[in-house]
Design an enzyme around this catalytic site. Structure first.
Site, mmCIF file in Angstrom:
data_model
loop_
_atom_site.group_PDB
_atom_site.id
_atom_site.type_symbol
_atom_site.label_atom_id
_atom_site.label_comp_id
_atom_site.label_asym_id
_atom_site.label_seq_id
_atom_site.Cartn_x
_atom_site.Cartn_y
_atom_site.Cartn_z
ATOM 1 N N LYS A 253 27.531 92.085 60.847
ATOM 2 C CA LYS A 253 28.784 91.343 61.033
ATOM 3 C C LYS A 253 29.750 91.747 59.925
ATOM 4 C CE LYS A 253 30.784 86.662 60.769
ATOM 5 N NZ LYS A 253 30.545 85.199 60.761
ATOM 6 N N ASP A 258 37.550 85.695 57.290
ATOM 7 C CA ASP A 258 37.358 84.709 58.356
ATOM 8 C C ASP A 258 38.137 83.440 58.038
ATOM 9 O OD1 ASP A 258 36.553 83.148 60.443
ATOM 10 O OD2 ASP A 258 34.485 82.880 59.750
ATOM 11 N N LYS A 265 39.895 77.050 59.537
ATOM 12 C CA LYS A 265 38.999 76.394 58.574
ATOM 13 C C LYS A 265 39.836 75.591 57.578
ATOM 14 C CE LYS A 265 35.406 80.007 58.197
ATOM 15 N NZ LYS A 265 34.265 79.238 58.704
ATOM 16 N N ASP A 276 32.610 87.484 54.425
ATOM 17 C CA ASP A 276 32.076 87.409 55.791
ATOM 18 C C ASP A 276 31.781 88.789 56.396
ATOM 19 O OD1 ASP A 276 31.147 85.574 57.635
ATOM 20 O OD2 ASP A 276 33.030 85.490 58.766
ATOM 21 N N ASP A 335 36.345 79.971 65.523
ATOM 22 C CA ASP A 335 35.646 80.148 64.245
ATOM 23 C C ASP A 335 34.188 80.587 64.447
ATOM 24 O OD1 ASP A 335 35.352 80.223 61.525
ATOM 25 O OD2 ASP A 335 35.169 78.039 61.266
ATOM 26 N N GLU A 337 33.168 83.324 65.513
ATOM 27 C CA GLU A 337 33.581 84.680 65.868
ATOM 28 C C GLU A 337 32.520 85.730 65.595
ATOM 29 O OE1 GLU A 337 34.074 83.382 62.986
ATOM 30 O OE2 GLU A 337 33.470 85.053 61.699
ATOM 31 N N ARG A 339 29.365 85.871 66.240
ATOM 32 C CA ARG A 339 28.520 86.179 67.403
ATOM 33 C C ARG A 339 29.284 87.001 68.435
ATOM 34 N NH1 ARG A 339 27.460 79.876 68.261
ATOM 35 N NH2 ARG A 339 27.751 80.026 66.014
HETATM 36 N N1 BES Z 1 31.556 82.895 58.606
HETATM 37 C C1 BES Z 1 31.219 81.615 59.080
HETATM 38 C C2 BES Z 1 29.866 81.122 58.591
HETATM 39 C C3 BES Z 1 29.720 80.924 57.120
HETATM 40 C C4 BES Z 1 29.865 79.656 56.596
HETATM 41 C C5 BES Z 1 29.374 81.967 56.303
HETATM 42 C C6 BES Z 1 29.700 79.463 55.244
HETATM 43 C C7 BES Z 1 29.210 81.778 54.956
HETATM 44 C C8 BES Z 1 29.358 80.527 54.437
HETATM 45 C C9 BES Z 1 31.164 81.605 60.603
HETATM 46 O O1 BES Z 1 32.015 82.487 61.249
HETATM 47 C C10 BES Z 1 31.556 80.242 61.044
HETATM 48 O O2 BES Z 1 32.688 79.885 60.845
HETATM 49 N N2 BES Z 1 30.626 79.520 61.632
HETATM 50 C C11 BES Z 1 30.862 78.221 62.104
HETATM 51 C C12 BES Z 1 30.315 78.185 63.504
HETATM 52 C C13 BES Z 1 30.676 76.946 64.245
HETATM 53 C C14 BES Z 1 32.129 76.944 64.600
HETATM 54 C C15 BES Z 1 29.803 76.940 65.489
HETATM 55 C C16 BES Z 1 30.129 77.241 61.218
HETATM 56 O O3 BES Z 1 29.013 77.547 60.794
HETATM 57 O O4 BES Z 1 30.697 76.206 60.907
HETATM 58 ZN ZN ZN Z 2 32.494 84.180 60.165
HETATM 59 MN MN MN Z 3 33.971 81.726 61.540
#
Ligand code: BES
Ligand code: ZN
Ligand code: MN
Length: 489
Positions: A253, A258, A265, A276, A335, A337, A339
């Site tokens: 990834k 992000d 966010k 990210d 968010d 993204e 996946r």
């Molecule tokens: N990049 C984030 C995940 C992340 C969070 C990485 C904290 C490092 C530290 C990912 O893209 C994300 O935003 N995930 C969301 C998914 C949700 C919307 C299903 C999350 O984990 O809140």
């Molecule tokens: Zn992310």
């Molecule tokens: Mn995200």
């Protein structure tokens, strides 16, 4: 860049700025470890007692500095704790902490257990990883320069130093990429660096730009990247070995920033999202390491690069994407993204007919909720493959724990309009649901593992062992270990 060599010199008389010495924690205070015993008489038998007096017991993580008052050639002695029965990771961490503590000096020597090749490599590697600094953006001169020259006191040969240097340089490249601000690292720039660094290591590098991505149907990469004026890229790196019988594919990834996109966010969750792209970094670092070590496997790496920003051209919650696999995906949350870019990368990687696909990603905050900052979640469609990855991580000293992919979570990803949605309505089990989502894009019969390293990729806290603040380079060495293990089964 710090250099390391091995030398069987006497720790008492070696010409160095600082001597880093290992101690075990014994019943009655610190006990000099193998490699440090020769120092006993140089200090008139008082070294352990002096350390005891400053509160040093030899426990793992402890560090004490003593001036040597001319008892030995080195003016500074740094005692590092190894705990009661040190393993290779204890050696790496102690060496790393020791070297980190003498930043600013030009030379340091390490007197830690290093009789075997594994031990000597651990000491050299820990030392090199601990020497890392990121000062490209400093003009105030506040940051000390890394130690230039390390000497590991060991009778082992130079091959050990060479291997440790390759591993450490791969990790340092990843740390640099993660630490680089997104103003200087956008998808096309990342792809350029991959061409440059991959090319130097002898990798074949191909880059798909946004026009080709659109033409070839990479809907996930296009959808995630369309809100940014820095368009997405897919990088394919490949390495082959004439005697290889196995082909491995790694998919990383690579979200260079992000913001969450339109599902924006909050600020406190956003300010470290330059990290990210750590998965793509690890894949690039691993491919370079595998090539430089000449491992007897074929290895292919995919870097799924995009910047996730909100704008008038950004994808919207409720948009439907046509993924590279042909499946349609409803974007309920922009968010989620990671996946979306990985589903395209995984489907593309499967076309290479690899024996194993491993994807690595800073995928979910839920990973941090479940396992904390230092332990990644490992999921797979095959128990043996999951075990292989967890074992490789264990050997590299990287925290990883096997996690299930419960079938019943698939239902939560049902979409009212498309084949699948990118988000389940409830937050429980989100790390596993993300894994279940990715599994849908792995064709039948292809063995696959998924590493969620949202926590381990970036150290928001203070440095520890050989881990600095900021980018850690996590899972680069584990992926190299997976290639080593897979080469031999
Ligand atoms: N990049 C984030 C995940 C992340 C969070 C990485 C904290 C490092 C530290 C990912 O893209 C994300 O935003 N995930 C969301 C998914 C949700 C919307 C299903 C999350 O984990 O809140
Ligand atoms: Zn992310
Ligand atoms: Mn995200």
């Amino acid at each position: 860049m710090t250099t390391v060599r091995l030398n069987s010199a006497d720790p008492v008389s070696i010409d160095t700025d600082a001597l880093i010495v290992g101690f075990r924690s014994g019943q009655d205070g610190p006990v000099p470890a193998v490699g440090a015993q020769a120092l006993g008489s140089a200090f008139g038998g008082k070294l352990a007692a002096s350390l005891d007096a400053v509160g040093f017991t030899g426990k793992a993580g402890e560090l004490a500095k003593l001036p040597t008052f001319g008892s030995i050639t080195a003016p500074l002695l740094v005692a590092v704790g190894l705990g009661d029965s040190p393993d290779l990771e204890a050696l790496r961490r102690a060496a790393g902490a020791g070297v980190r503590s003498v930043a600013g000096q030009s030379k340091a020597a390490l007197a830690l257990p290093a009789d075997t090749a594994e031990e000597a490599e651990a000491v050299a590697l820990g030392g090199l990883l601990g020497a890392y600094t990121f000062s490209r953006y400093r003009t105030d001169g506040d940051q000390k320069a890394p130690v230039a020259e390390l000497t590991v006191l060991s009778g082992q040969g130079e091959a050990v130093a060479e291997r440790a240097s390759v591993l450490a340089e791969s990790v340092a490249l990843v740390r640099d990429l993660v630490n680089t601000p997104p103003s200087d690292l956008w998808p096309a720039r990342f792809a350029e660096l991959a061409e440059q660094e991959g090319g130097k290591a002898g990798l074949t590098v191909e880059v798909l730009d946004e026009r080709q991505l659109k033409e070839d149907g990479y809907g996930g990469l296009i959808g995630v990247g369309q809100g940014s004026s820095n368009p997405p890229r897919l990088v394919r790196l490949s390495y082959s070995h004439p005697e290889a019988s196995k082909t491995l594919a790694f998919v990383g990834k690579g979200i260079t920033f992000d913001s969450g996109g339109l599902s924006l966010k909050p600020s406190a969750s956003m300010d470290w999202m330059k990290s990210d792209m750590g998965g793509a970094g690890a894949v690039l670092g691993a491919l370079i390491g595998i090539a430089r070590l000449g491992l007897p496997v074929n290895a292919i790496g995919y870097l799924c690069l995009a910047e996730n920003l909100p704008s008038g051209t950004a994808q919207r919650p409720s948009d439907v994407i046509h993924s590279y696999s042909g499946k349609t995906v409803e974007v309920l949350d922009t968010d989620a993204e990671g996946r979306l870019v990985l589903m395209d990368g995984i489907a593309r990687a499967a076309e290479d007919r690899p024996d194993l696909i491993v994807d690595v990603a800073t995928l979910t905050g839920a990973q941090i909720v479940s396992l904390g900052w230092r332990t990644a979640g490992v999921m797979a469609n095959d128990d043996a493959v999951r075990e292989l990855v967890v074992e490789a991580a264990g050997a590299a000293g990287e925290g990883a724990w096997g996690m299930p992919l419960p079938e019943e979570l698939r239902k939560g990803l049902d979409s009212a309009v498309a084949d699948i949605a990118n988000l389940q309505p409830e937050r429980w089990g989100s790390m596993l649901a993300a894994g279940i989502f990715l599994k849908e894009f792995v064709p039948d019969g292809v063995r696959w593992a998924h590493i969620d390293m949202a926590g381990p990729a970036y150290n928001k806290g203070e440095p520890y062992g050989y881990i600095p603040k900021g980018g850690t380079g996590a899972f680069t060495r584990t992926l190299i270990g997976v290639a080593e293990r897979h080469a031999s089964i």
